[in-house]
Design a protein around this motif. Structure first.
Motif, mmCIF file in Angstrom:
data_model
loop_
_atom_site.group_PDB
_atom_site.id
_atom_site.type_symbol
_atom_site.label_atom_id
_atom_site.label_comp_id
_atom_site.label_asym_id
_atom_site.label_seq_id
_atom_site.Cartn_x
_atom_site.Cartn_y
_atom_site.Cartn_z
ATOM 1 N N ILE A 1 -11.957 -4.090 6.508
ATOM 2 C CA ILE A 1 -10.943 -4.254 7.131
ATOM 3 C C ILE A 1 -10.632 -6.170 6.749
ATOM 4 O O ILE A 1 -11.768 -6.621 7.101
ATOM 5 N N SER A 2 -11.094 -6.566 5.209
ATOM 6 C CA SER A 2 -11.146 -7.577 5.002
ATOM 7 C C SER A 2 -10.840 -9.135 5.324
ATOM 8 O O SER A 2 -9.580 -8.775 5.842
ATOM 9 N N LYS B 1 0.325 -1.274 0.152
ATOM 10 C CA LYS B 1 -0.237 0.132 -0.060
ATOM 11 C C LYS B 1 1.128 1.371 -0.130
ATOM 12 O O LYS B 1 2.085 1.332 -0.380
ATOM 13 N N ASP C 1 -0.919 -6.044 4.461
ATOM 14 C CA ASP C 1 -1.526 -6.814 3.645
ATOM 15 C C ASP C 1 -3.005 -5.442 3.251
ATOM 16 O O ASP C 1 -3.237 -5.627 2.241
ATOM 17 N N GLN C 2 -2.848 -4.590 4.078
ATOM 18 C CA GLN C 2 -3.564 -3.413 3.578
ATOM 19 C C GLN C 2 -3.330 -2.289 4.831
ATOM 20 O O GLN C 2 -2.790 -1.777 6.489
#
Length: 906
Positions: A732-733, A692, A708-709
Motif C-alpha cells: 500500500i503506497s 481500480k 485510492d487502491q
C-alpha cells in the motif's frame, strides 16, 4: 336418544405409547402406536428468537438469542447442534446469514447491519431438521430498519380505493417532508408502480405546497394480497434525486369472507356453530356483519364480527334448504355469498372451551345413516395423544367433560374417526393452563440518568418451586422505541401458538397479555378458522410417513465422494485427508465407503476456513476426482407476516429517528462511531469512475471499488502469512503498518491510525487488522485521507481500510480443483460479539459524552441456579422517561417464562 360416556385414557412414555383400556379399542391403539412411531422417527423441533427490539437504525446491531425446543413439553432440544439465522429484505432476498452452534438448545448472535438500505426486513431461523416440515413452521419475525443519518426525505402515504368502469382504481397521496416535518413543495417526482414485480404504470408530477403528490392508477388484475410498491424519485435540485420506494400492501379494497362449520361440515338436522373470518386485501381482519337466509329468503340467523374480523353464529340446517349470507362491510357496501352445503348424513363435533378448567365435548351423528356404529375421538398435542374415547355402537351422541389439566398448554387437535378409521371431523382447541414460569423482578421503581440499575430475578414454576433455567434480557428506552405488546412475537405466543399454525396470525401476543373472557373467545375463534397441517391423520394411521429429506445436524461436517477421473465410478475404500493451517495446523483422515462416500463429522470452526482436501485410492494413487456434497439452500417464500408490515413508520418512529440522528452526530463529534455509516439515498447523477477494477460487493460508502487502491486475494497470492499486515507490507503506497495498525503519510499534523472496517463493521482497539485471517480476505479497499474518507467522519480522518472477506461466492466454495486435491472455503460458526454497555463508575469513562442509546442492555446468558435466582446490572442512559425490561427464557423441564418490567428515569 341415549347418551353414554366412554373414556379411554392413553398414557405415554417419552418414546412409546402404551394404552390401558377397559373396553375394546383396537383402532385407538393402532392410531396411538402409529403416531408414536412417527414422533420417534420424526420429532417436532421449533425455534424461537428473542431480539433486543424490532426497529433499528442504519449501522445498528441486531442482538438475539435462539431457543431450540423439541417434544410436547418444549424441552431444550438435543436433536440439532446447528442453527441457521437469516436476515431477509422486503423483496424476499437473503442479505445476511449466520450459522450458530446450538449448545443444549441455546445460541446467541448478532447482525451488524452494514450497508443495508432502509426498509422492512425479517429474521428467519431454523435447523436443518426443521426443513422437513417446511418453512411455514420456521421462526419468522418482521423488523424495520430506518435511516436518519443520510436520509433527507421522509414520506407518509394514504391509500383509497374506488371502482371505475368496473375496474379497481387505487389512489395514493404521498407526502414528502424532511425530518422536522418541513414539506418539499414544488418538487418534481417520477414514479413507477410495480405489482407482483411487474411494472404496470409510470408517470411524473409535482408536489403541492404541502409536499403532497397524488397518484392514481387502475389495477387491471385486482385480487387479494396483490401487493407491490411505488418507486418514486424526488428531485431536490439539478444534481440530486432521492429514490423513495413506497410500500403498497393492497391494490384493492376487496374483503374475503369465509365460513367454517365447526368440525368441518354442516349436517342436516344438527345445530352447528359456524365461524367466519373476514380478511381485507392487506391481510388484516376487517369488521363485517350480515344475515343468513335460506332459499326461500327467510332469515334464519344474523352475525357480526367480534374479534379481528372473526365471529360465529349457530344454524340448524334443514332438508331441502340451501343458505346464503348477505354481508355488509365497514364502508356500507354489500355482497352475498353461499354458505357451505349441508350434508344429509354425517357427524358433528362441538367443543365448548368457555369453562375455566373443563372442556365440554359433544359428538353427534344422524340416526338413519346406518353409521350409528362405534366412533373414536382422539386428542393430540405436539404429536402425543393425551385423550381418547370410544362411543358404544347403537348410540348417536357422545358427551364428555375433559379436565384441561390433562393437556399441556398450547394447541390440542381433536379428531373424530368413523368406525372404519376414517377422520371425519376435526377441531382445534387452545389450552391455557397458566403453567408458565413465574418470573419475579426485584428493583427500584425510579432511577436517575446514568445511575446503576441492579435487577434481581427469581424464577419459580407453577407450584412455586425454584426453577433452574436460561434467560435473555433486553432493556430499551420505551420513549424512543414504542412497542405494541399485542403485535409482538414472544416466547409464549410463538412456541405455544404461531409455531404450530400455518399462515398469518394477527396480534398473536394479545392472547397472552390479557386473559379476559373476550380474549379467550377471540382465541377460540382463531382455532375455528385457522388451518393446522403438521401431519395428516390418514397418512399416520396407515404408517405412510413422509420421507426424511434433511438430517439433523449435531455439528458442522464436510462430506463428499471420490470418483475415478475417467469414467466417474466410485472409488471404494479410498483415503481422504482434511487439513487446514487457518488457525494452527489441523488434520483429519478417513476412509470412503464402498460407494466412495466420505464424511468428516463433528467439526467446529469459526467464520470461513480454507481447507485442503486430499484424496487417493486405497493403494495411494492420486488419480481421483473429489466431489463435495452441496445441499440445496433453503428457498425463501413470501413473508407470511406481510400484513404486519407498516407503510408509514415516520410518525410512529419519529422519536427514534431523531434520537438516531443525534446519536450519530455525537459519535462523529467525539470520533467513536461504533456503527457503520450507510449508503446514502441520494443518487449522484455524475458518478466518478472506479479507480481500480470493479468489485461485486463491499461496504465502501463511496461505492464498491471507488478507492485510492484496491488489493484483491489474487494480488496477495497463495502466500502464507502469519499476519495480514505481513501480507500487506510494501503493497500500500504511502501507508506504514506496525503491530497491525496502519497509518497514512497523507495525515496532516499528528498521524492518526486508519479506520479498519471488516464486512461493514468497524474494528476498534485493541482489535487490529491482524485479527483478520489473510486467507479469508477477498478485497482490501484503501481510502487515504481526503474526499473519499470524509463520509466516515472523524474516525476516518486518518484514512480507511475496507476489508471484505470471502463469502463462498465460488461454486460450492471450491477455489481450486485438481486431481486428488481441492481447496475449499467452508462457512463456519459465527463468533457472536459481546454487547457493550458503558460503566459510569469507572473513572476512565468520559462523562462529557452524551449517552443516547436506545438499547441500554442486552444479555443472552442470564442463568438461574438451583435457588431460581440470578442478578444483573447496567447503567441508564441520559434520557428521562420509561425504560422497558423484557426477560424471556425456559427452564430445564421446558417451562416457558416471560416478564415485562418498567421503571422511570427522572
Amino acid at each position: 336418544m341415549r347418551t353414554k360416556n366412554y373414556l379411554l385414557t392413553i398414557f405415554l412414555t417419552a418414546l412409546y405409547a402404551t394404552a390401558y383400556s377397559q373396553i375394546d379399542s383396537t383402532f385407538i391403539n393402532r392410531a396411538a402406536g402409529s403416531l408414536a412411531k412417527q414422533m420417534a422417527a420424526q420429532p417436532i423441533e421449533k425455534v424461537y428468537l428473542q431480539t433486543d427490539k424490532i426497529v433499528y437504525a442504519y449501522g445498528d446491531t441486531i442482538w438475539f438469542k435462539g431457543y431450540a425446543v423439541s417434544g410436547q413439553y418444549h424441552q431444550l432440544s438435543s436433536l440439532s447442534g446447528v442453527l441457521y439465522v437469516e436476515l431477509i429484505d422486503g423483496r424476499d432476498s437473503i442479505k445476511k446469514s449466520l450459522k450458530l452452534p446450538l449448545i443444549s438448545g441455546l445460541a446467541s448472535g448478532d447482525f451488524v447491519l452494514g450497508s443495508l438500505k432502509e426498509g422492512n426486513y425479517r429474521i428467519r431461523a431454523y435447523t436443518n431438521w426443521m426443513r422437513n416440515a417446511g418453512e411455514d413452521y420456521f421462526f419468522d419475525k418482521n423488523i424495520t430498519i430506518v435511516n436518519a443519518i443520510t436520509n433527507t426525505v421522509f414520506t407518509k402515504t394514504q391509500y383509497s380505493y374506488k371502482s371505475l368502469n368496473g375496474q379497481q382504481q387505487v389512489n395514493a397521496i404521498i407526502n414528502y417532508a424532511d425530518l422536522k416535518g418541513v414539506p418539499y413543495a414544488g418538487k418534481e417526482v417520477t414514479y413507477e408502480v410495480e405489482l407482483s414485480a411487474k411494472s404496470i404504470v409510470k408517470g411524473k408530477g409535482l408536489t403541492d405546497e404541502k409536499g403532497n403528490l397524488n397518484i392514481s392508477f387502475i389495477n387491471t388484475a385486482p385480487g387479494l394480497l396483490k401487493a407491490g410498491r411505488i418507486i418514486t424519485g424526488i428531485k431536490l435540485d439539478d444534481k440530486t434525486t432521492v429514490a423513495k420506494p413506497i410500500l403498497l400492501k393492497a391494490a384493492s379494497d376487496k374483503v374475503d369472507v369465509q365460513f367454517f362449520p365447526e368440525g368441518g361440515s354442516m349436517v342436516i338436522g344438527i345445530n352447528t356453530k359456524i365461524a367466519f373470518k373476514a380478511v381485507g386485501a392487506d391481510g388484516l381482519g376487517t369488521p363485517v356483519r350480515g344475515m343468513v337466509t335460506d332459499n326461500e329468503n327467510t332469515a334464519v340467523a344474523t352475525f357480526s364480527s367480534t374479534h379481528l374480523g372473526m365471529g360465529a353464529f349457530e344454524l340448524k340446517p334443514k332438508s331441502g334448504k340451501t343458505y346464503k349470507a348477505s354481508i355488509t362491510y365497514a364502508d356500507g357496501s354489500e355482497s352475498t355469498t353461499e354458505l357451505p352445503k349441508a350434508i344429509p348424513t354425517g357427524y358433528s363435533l362441538n367443543i365448548d372451551n368457555t369453562r375455566a378448567d373443563t372442556l365440554s365435548v359433544k359428538v353427534r351423528y344422524t340416526e338413519d345413516t346406518g353409521q350409528s356404529r362405534a366412533m373414536s375421538l382422539v386428542a393430540q398435542s405436539g404429536g402425543f395423544i393425551y385423550y381418547a374415547a370410544k362411543g358404544e355402537p347403537g348410540i348417536n351422541a357422545f358427551i364428555a367433560g375433559i379436565p384441561k389439566s390433562r393437556f399441556p398448554s398450547g394447541i390440542v387437535q381433536f379428531t373424530l374417526f368413523s368406525a372404519a378409521g376414517e377422520p371425519v371431523n376435526e377441531r382445534l382447541v387452545f389450552i391455557q393452563n397458566h403453567d408458565e414460569l413465574q418470573l419475579g423482578i426485584n428493583s427500584e421503581k425510579t432511577y436517575a440518568p446514568r445511575q446503576k440499575v441492579k435487577i434481581e430475578l427469581t424464577a419459580r414454576d407453577k407450584d412455586g418451586r425454584p426453577a433452574t433455567g436460561s434467560f435473555s434480557v433486553a432493556v430499551t428506552d420505551e420513549t424512543k422505541v414504542p412497542v405494541n405488546e399485542k403485535e409482538e412475537s414472544t416466547i409464549l405466543s410463538n412456541l405455544l401458538l404461531t409455531s404450530d399454525l400455518k399462515g398469518y396470525i394477527e396480534n398473536p401476543n394479545a392472547y397472552f397479555v390479557n386473559d379476559s373472557p373476550e380474549t379467550q373467545a377471540g382465541l377460540d375463534l382463531l382455532m375455528l378458522t385457522q388451518g393446522y397441517r403438521r401431519f395428516e391423520w390418514k397418512q399416520v394411521v396407515n404408517n405412510n410417513f413422509l420421507p426424511v429429506v434433511y438430517q439433523s445436524e449435531k455439528a458442522l461436517s464436510i462430506a463428499g465422494s471420490l470418483k475415478t477421473l475417467g469414467g466417474g465410478k466410485p472409488v471404494a475404500n479410498g483415503k481422504v485427508v482434511l487439513l487446514t493451517k487457518t488457525a494452527g495446523t489441523f488434520m483429519l483422515d478417513t476412509v470412503a465407503d464402498s460407494q466412495g462416500q466420505f464424511a468428516f463429522k463433528n467439526l467446529a470452526f469459526n467464520d470461513s476456513v480454507k481447507f485442503v482436501i486430499q484424496g487417493s485410492t486405497a493403494k495411494g494413487k492420486k488419480d481421483v476426482r473429489i466431489g463435495l456434497d452441496s445441499p440445496a439452500p433453503q428457498s425463501v417464500g413470501e413473508n407470511k407476516n406481510a400484513p404486519d408490515i407498516q407503510v408509514n413508520t415516520t410518525e410512529s418512529l419519529l422519536p427514534f429517528l431523531q434520537n438516531s440522528k443525534a446519536e450519530h452526530e455525537v459519535q462523529v463529534k467525539y470520533g467513536f462511531n461504533n456503527n457503520a455509516i450507510q449508503l446514502q439515498e441520494v443518487e449522484i447523477k455524475e458518478k466518478k469512475e472506479a479507480k481500480k477494477r470493479p468489485i461485486d460487493y463491499s461496504a465502501n460508502l463511496n461505492g464498491p471499488g471507488n478507492a485510492d487502491q484496491v488489493i484483491t486475494a489474487e494480488d496477495l497470492g497463495p502466500q502464507t502469512c502469519p499476519k495480514l499486515s505481513d501480507c500487506l507490507a510494501g503493497r500500500i503506497s504511502g501507508v506504514t503498518i506496525k503491530n497491525g495498525v496502519a497509518v497514512s503519510s497523507r495525515t496532516k499534523g499528528r498521524p492518526a491510525p486508519m479506520l479498519v472496517i471488516v464486512d461493514g463493521a468497524p474494528l476498534f482497539p485493541p482489535s487490529t487488522m491482524d485479527d483478520v485471517n489473510s486467507d479469508d480476505v477477498a478485497t482490501i479497499e484503501v481510502l487515504k485521507p481526503g474526499f473519499s474518507s470524509t463520509l466516515y467522519g472523524i474516525r476516518g480522518s486518518g484514512g480507511v481500510l475496507i476489508i471484505t472477506t470471502k463469502r463462498g461466492s465460488s461454486e460450492n466454495g471450491v477455489l481450486a480443483d485438481e486431481p486428488g486435491i481441492i481447496t475449499y472455503i467452508a462457512k463456519g460458526y459465527y463468533n457472536a460479539r459481546v454487547f457493550y454497555s458503558p460503566r459510569y463508575d469507572d473513572p476512565k469513562t468520559n462523562m462529557q459524552i452524551p449517552d443516547l442509546r436506545s438499547t441500554l442492555y442486552w444479555n443472552p446468558n442470564i442463568n438461574t441456579g438451583s435457588d431460581g435466582k440470578a442478578s444483573f446490572e447496567y447503567f441508564n442512559a441520559d434520557a428521562k422517561g420509561t425504560y422497558r425490561v423484557v426477560i424471556e427464557g425456559i427452564d430445564v423441564y421446558g417451562n416457558l417464562g416471560r416478564q415485562v418490567y418498567r421503571y422511570k428515569v427522572d
